[in-house]
Design a protein around this motif. Structure first.
Motif, PDB file in Angstrom:
ATOM      1  N   HIS A  50       0.889  -1.265  -0.211  1.00 18.94           N
ATOM      2  CA  HIS A  50      -0.045  -0.012   0.213  1.00 18.94           C
ATOM      3  C   HIS A  50       0.952   1.237  -0.065  1.00 18.94           C
ATOM      4  O   HIS A  50       1.947   1.413   0.755  1.00 18.94           O
ATOM      5  CB  HIS A  50      -1.024  -0.033   1.117  1.00 18.94           C
ATOM      6  CG  HIS A  50      -1.986  -1.100   1.130  1.00 18.94           C
ATOM      7  ND1 HIS A  50      -1.702  -2.374   1.296  1.00 18.94           N
ATOM      8  CD2 HIS A  50      -3.310  -0.800   0.970  1.00 18.94           C
ATOM      9  CE1 HIS A  50      -2.896  -2.898   1.412  1.00 18.94           C
ATOM     10  NE2 HIS A  50      -3.893  -2.080   1.034  1.00 18.94           N
ATOM     11  N   TYR A  51       0.658   2.194  -0.980  1.00 17.42           N
ATOM     12  CA  TYR A  51       1.281   3.331  -0.906  1.00 17.42           C
ATOM     13  C   TYR A  51       0.482   4.654  -0.469  1.00 17.42           C
ATOM     14  O   TYR A  51      -0.644   4.613  -0.960  1.00 17.42           O
ATOM     15  CB  TYR A  51       1.750   3.805  -2.538  1.00 17.42           C
ATOM     16  CG  TYR A  51       2.937   4.839  -2.440  1.00 17.42           C
ATOM     17  CD1 TYR A  51       4.262   4.490  -2.221  1.00 17.42           C
ATOM     18  CD2 TYR A  51       2.316   6.095  -2.796  1.00 17.42           C
ATOM     19  CE1 TYR A  51       5.132   5.796  -2.374  1.00 17.42           C
ATOM     20  CE2 TYR A  51       3.113   7.305  -3.127  1.00 17.42           C
ATOM     21  CZ  TYR A  51       4.551   6.933  -2.797  1.00 17.42           C
ATOM     22  OH  TYR A  51       5.535   7.768  -3.074  1.00 17.42           O
ATOM     23  N   PHE A  52       1.031   5.199   0.319  1.00 20.14           N
ATOM     24  CA  PHE A  52       0.206   6.374   1.072  1.00 20.14           C
ATOM     25  C   PHE A  52       0.901   7.615   1.189  1.00 20.14           C
ATOM     26  O   PHE A  52       1.786   7.737   2.212  1.00 20.14           O
ATOM     27  CB  PHE A  52      -0.494   5.893   2.387  1.00 20.14           C
ATOM     28  CG  PHE A  52      -1.145   6.638   2.959  1.00 20.14           C
ATOM     29  CD1 PHE A  52      -2.625   7.129   2.449  1.00 20.14           C
ATOM     30  CD2 PHE A  52      -1.154   7.005   4.447  1.00 20.14           C
ATOM     31  CE1 PHE A  52      -3.391   7.994   3.214  1.00 20.14           C
ATOM     32  CE2 PHE A  52      -1.999   7.948   5.211  1.00 20.14           C
ATOM     33  CZ  PHE A  52      -3.172   8.219   4.570  1.00 20.14           C
ATOM     34  N   ASP A  53       0.817   8.611   0.233  1.00 16.44           N
ATOM     35  CA  ASP A  53       1.519  10.122   0.321  1.00 16.44           C
ATOM     36  C   ASP A  53       2.941   9.738   0.889  1.00 16.44           C
ATOM     37  O   ASP A  53       3.236  10.529   1.741  1.00 16.44           O
ATOM     38  CB  ASP A  53       0.758  10.690   1.729  1.00 16.44           C
ATOM     39  CG  ASP A  53       1.119  12.181   1.797  1.00 16.44           C
ATOM     40  OD1 ASP A  53       1.172  12.745   0.597  1.00 16.44           O
ATOM     41  OD2 ASP A  53       0.941  12.812   2.666  1.00 16.44           O
ATOM     42  N   ARG A  62       7.376  -0.107   6.811  1.00 13.48           N
ATOM     43  CA  ARG A  62       7.328   1.221   6.081  1.00 13.48           C
ATOM     44  C   ARG A  62       8.688   1.682   5.543  1.00 13.48           C
ATOM     45  O   ARG A  62       9.515   1.619   6.046  1.00 13.48           O
ATOM     46  CB  ARG A  62       6.595   2.088   6.978  1.00 13.48           C
ATOM     47  CG  ARG A  62       6.477   3.641   6.358  1.00 13.48           C
ATOM     48  CD  ARG A  62       6.003   4.756   7.231  1.00 13.48           C
ATOM     49  NE  ARG A  62       6.814   5.239   8.200  1.00 13.48           N
ATOM     50  CZ  ARG A  62       6.625   6.221   9.046  1.00 13.48           C
ATOM     51  NH1 ARG A  62       5.791   6.999   8.768  1.00 13.48           N
ATOM     52  NH2 ARG A  62       7.601   6.718   9.835  1.00 13.48           N
ATOM     53  N   GLU A  70       1.992  11.782   7.060  1.00 10.88           N
ATOM     54  CA  GLU A  70       0.984  11.519   6.061  1.00 10.88           C
ATOM     55  C   GLU A  70      -0.317  12.608   5.946  1.00 10.88           C
ATOM     56  O   GLU A  70      -0.696  12.787   6.999  1.00 10.88           O
ATOM     57  CB  GLU A  70       0.479  10.045   6.138  1.00 10.88           C
ATOM     58  CG  GLU A  70       1.645   9.044   5.868  1.00 10.88           C
ATOM     59  CD  GLU A  70       2.049   8.564   7.369  1.00 10.88           C
ATOM     60  OE1 GLU A  70       1.900   9.435   8.271  1.00 10.88           O
ATOM     61  OE2 GLU A  70       2.429   7.172   7.414  1.00 10.88           O
ATOM     62  N   ARG A  72      -4.111  12.389   5.379  1.00 14.09           N
ATOM     63  CA  ARG A  72      -5.160  11.325   5.431  1.00 14.09           C
ATOM     64  C   ARG A  72      -5.988  11.463   4.312  1.00 14.09           C
ATOM     65  O   ARG A  72      -6.680  10.466   3.545  1.00 14.09           O
ATOM     66  CB  ARG A  72      -6.203  11.479   6.844  1.00 14.09           C
ATOM     67  CG  ARG A  72      -5.395  10.896   7.933  1.00 14.09           C
ATOM     68  CD  ARG A  72      -4.876   9.290   7.753  1.00 14.09           C
ATOM     69  NE  ARG A  72      -3.767   9.087   8.865  1.00 14.09           N
ATOM     70  CZ  ARG A  72      -3.288   7.783   8.976  1.00 14.09           C
ATOM     71  NH1 ARG A  72      -3.501   7.045   8.097  1.00 14.09           N
ATOM     72  NH2 ARG A  72      -2.663   7.594  10.103  1.00 14.09           N
ATOM     73  N   ILE A  74      -5.355  12.251   1.198  1.00 18.80           N
ATOM     74  CA  ILE A  74      -4.853  11.572   0.105  1.00 18.80           C
ATOM     75  C   ILE A  74      -5.371  10.186  -0.228  1.00 18.80           C
ATOM     76  O   ILE A  74      -5.546  10.033  -1.599  1.00 18.80           O
ATOM     77  CB  ILE A  74      -2.933  11.526   0.162  1.00 18.80           C
ATOM     78  CG1 ILE A  74      -2.578  12.911   0.383  1.00 18.80           C
ATOM     79  CG2 ILE A  74      -2.598  10.494  -0.936  1.00 18.80           C
ATOM     80  CD1 ILE A  74      -2.492  13.510  -1.134  1.00 18.80           C
ATOM     81  N   TRP A  75      -5.789   9.588   0.606  1.00 17.91           N
ATOM     82  CA  TRP A  75      -6.414   8.239   0.459  1.00 17.91           C
ATOM     83  C   TRP A  75      -7.463   8.120  -0.513  1.00 17.91           C
ATOM     84  O   TRP A  75      -7.701   7.261  -1.188  1.00 17.91           O
ATOM     85  CB  TRP A  75      -6.578   7.430   1.642  1.00 17.91           C
ATOM     86  CG  TRP A  75      -7.026   6.125   1.591  1.00 17.91           C
ATOM     87  CD1 TRP A  75      -8.119   5.124   1.630  1.00 17.91           C
ATOM     88  CD2 TRP A  75      -5.866   4.978   1.178  1.00 17.91           C
ATOM     89  NE1 TRP A  75      -8.018   4.062   1.100  1.00 17.91           N
ATOM     90  CE2 TRP A  75      -6.586   3.668   0.817  1.00 17.91           C
ATOM     91  CE3 TRP A  75      -4.815   5.047   0.680  1.00 17.91           C
ATOM     92  CZ2 TRP A  75      -6.192   2.592   0.470  1.00 17.91           C
ATOM     93  CZ3 TRP A  75      -3.995   3.695   0.296  1.00 17.91           C
ATOM     94  CH2 TRP A  75      -4.775   2.604   0.208  1.00 17.91           C
ATOM     95  N   SER A  78      -6.897   7.167  -3.971  1.00 19.30           N
ATOM     96  CA  SER A  78      -6.309   5.877  -4.317  1.00 19.30           C
ATOM     97  C   SER A  78      -6.470   5.321  -5.491  1.00 19.30           C
ATOM     98  O   SER A  78      -7.723   5.269  -5.773  1.00 19.30           O
ATOM     99  CB  SER A  78      -6.575   4.916  -3.080  1.00 19.30           C
ATOM    100  OG  SER A  78      -5.906   3.843  -3.146  1.00 19.30           O
ATOM    101  N   ASP A 145      -0.199   9.432  -5.528  1.00 22.28           N
ATOM    102  CA  ASP A 145      -0.577  10.161  -4.097  1.00 22.28           C
ATOM    103  C   ASP A 145      -0.896   8.781  -3.058  1.00 22.28           C
ATOM    104  O   ASP A 145      -0.388   8.748  -2.304  1.00 22.28           O
ATOM    105  CB  ASP A 145      -1.849  10.842  -4.279  1.00 22.28           C
ATOM    106  CG  ASP A 145      -1.807  12.264  -4.848  1.00 22.28           C
ATOM    107  OD1 ASP A 145      -0.781  12.805  -4.467  1.00 22.28           O
ATOM    108  OD2 ASP A 145      -2.739  12.667  -5.653  1.00 22.28           O
ATOM    109  N   ALA A 146      -1.513   7.789  -3.629  1.00 23.89           N
ATOM    110  CA  ALA A 146      -1.998   6.744  -2.804  1.00 23.89           C
ATOM    111  C   ALA A 146      -2.415   5.452  -3.900  1.00 23.89           C
ATOM    112  O   ALA A 146      -2.993   5.949  -5.083  1.00 23.89           O
ATOM    113  CB  ALA A 146      -3.239   6.811  -1.954  1.00 23.89           C
TER     114      ALA A 146
END
Length: 313
Positions: A50-53, A62, A70, A72, A74-75, A78, A145-146
């Motif tokens: 999972h890619y998150f910001d 991580r 991060e 939030r 941004i998700w 996705s 982004d996500a």
């Protein structure tokens, strides 16, 4: 094997502190010469990630590519990716030099593995020349982004391996393709008050003296990236305060040229020695005197060291 750095007598004795990301022992090894161990370039395939910001998560671990917390929000943007390559690093999000030479070189490797994406920048998003340089270097990859990623590729790419040297040479060739206004000239790249605080108090004095001695003075804050490259392209010697400003010169200076780093006494760091060695260039330094935030350097010492690196005819 690498050659020792060029410097006048007594310069290392002026060092009062080391840049935070390095050590006294490592810097001594850089400037002393001798054998070098180059860490291998490695690519890691990370499944079910999972890619998150700017952060990659998988298997309870991580991998950070940015220096900020991060976001939030941004998700909500996705996407799903079968495979991608992620060359950004947290250092490149903080320091322009790492952004311009290191991630750029890794991106050339990354695109041979999978569709490539950059992390959304923090500091790097505010750098005025960042986008222009990546366009010149043909690195127009999208920002991620996500995402949910079936296979993500990340890289260990800091040893001066044969592959990395070839990719750095390719970046230089892309920059130098713009051409230049001069050839075999000496260039002083001003720093002004940009970057991490290490203010060269007598920079105006140095600038005036070097101009009289035939140097060209380049002020990146007043020029576009193409203009900077054209002014520096083919330079036999570049000189600036140690830091990311030297990245402007490294991309387009002449093959087998010389790098002269002006060192703050409390932030001694010779990372450009690694790149000079890798590209068969010469490297020297002068160490200033002053406080942790402000220092001065003798113009005579700069000129004497420049002549040791590149004798005038």
């Amino acid at each position: 094997m690498r050659e020792p750095a060029t410097h006048l007598p007594g310069q290392p004795e002026r060092v009062r502190g080391i840049q935070p990301e390095t050590t006294k022992e490592h810097e001594q090894g850089r400037i002393s010469g001798g054998p070098v161990h180059h860490v291998a370039t490695l690519a890691y395939r990370i499944p079910n990630a999972h890619y998150f910001d700017g952060n990659l998560y998988a298997g309870g671990l991580r991998w950070r590519q940015v220096i900020r917390p991060e976001s939030r929000a941004i998700w909500a943007r996705s996407i799903h990716l079968d495979e991608c390559a992620l060359p950004s690093t947290s250092l490149s999000d903080k320091y322009f030099g790492h952004f311009l030479r290191d991630v750029a070189a890794t991106a050339i490797l990354a695109e041979t593995f999978a569709p490539t994406f950059f992390a959304r920048g923090t500091f790097s998003a505010t750098w005025p020349h960042a986008k222009e340089y990546y366009e010149i270097l043909k690195l127009n990859f999208p920002v991620l982004d996500a995402a949910v990623i079936r296979n993500a590729w990340i890289f260990q790419d800091y040893g001066m391996t044969e592959s990395r040297r070839a990719r750095i040479a390719a970046l230089r060739a892309r920059a130098m393709a713009l051409g230049g206004d001069s050839k075999d000239h000496r260039v002083f790249i001003t720093r002004r008050a940009s970057g991490d605080l290490r203010l060269l108090a007598n920079e105006a004095e140095i600038e005036d003296r070097l101009l009289k001695e035939g140097f060209e003075v380049v002020d990146p804050s007043r020029l576009s990236a193409p203009e900077i490259i054209r002014k520096i392209c083919g330079a036999a010697l570049i000189c600036s305060v140690e830091g990311s400003g030297l990245a402007h010169g490294f991309l387009s200076m002449a093959p087998k040229g010389a790098i002269l780093a002006i060192q703050p006494p409390y932030r001694f760091n010779n990372i450009w020695k690694d790149y000079a060695d890798a590209m068969d260039m010469r490297y020297g330094f002068v160490v200033g005197e002053g406080s942790e935030s402000t220092f001065s350097v003798s113009p005579d010492e700069i000129l004497k060291t420049a002549d040791m690196l590149l004798p005038r005819h």
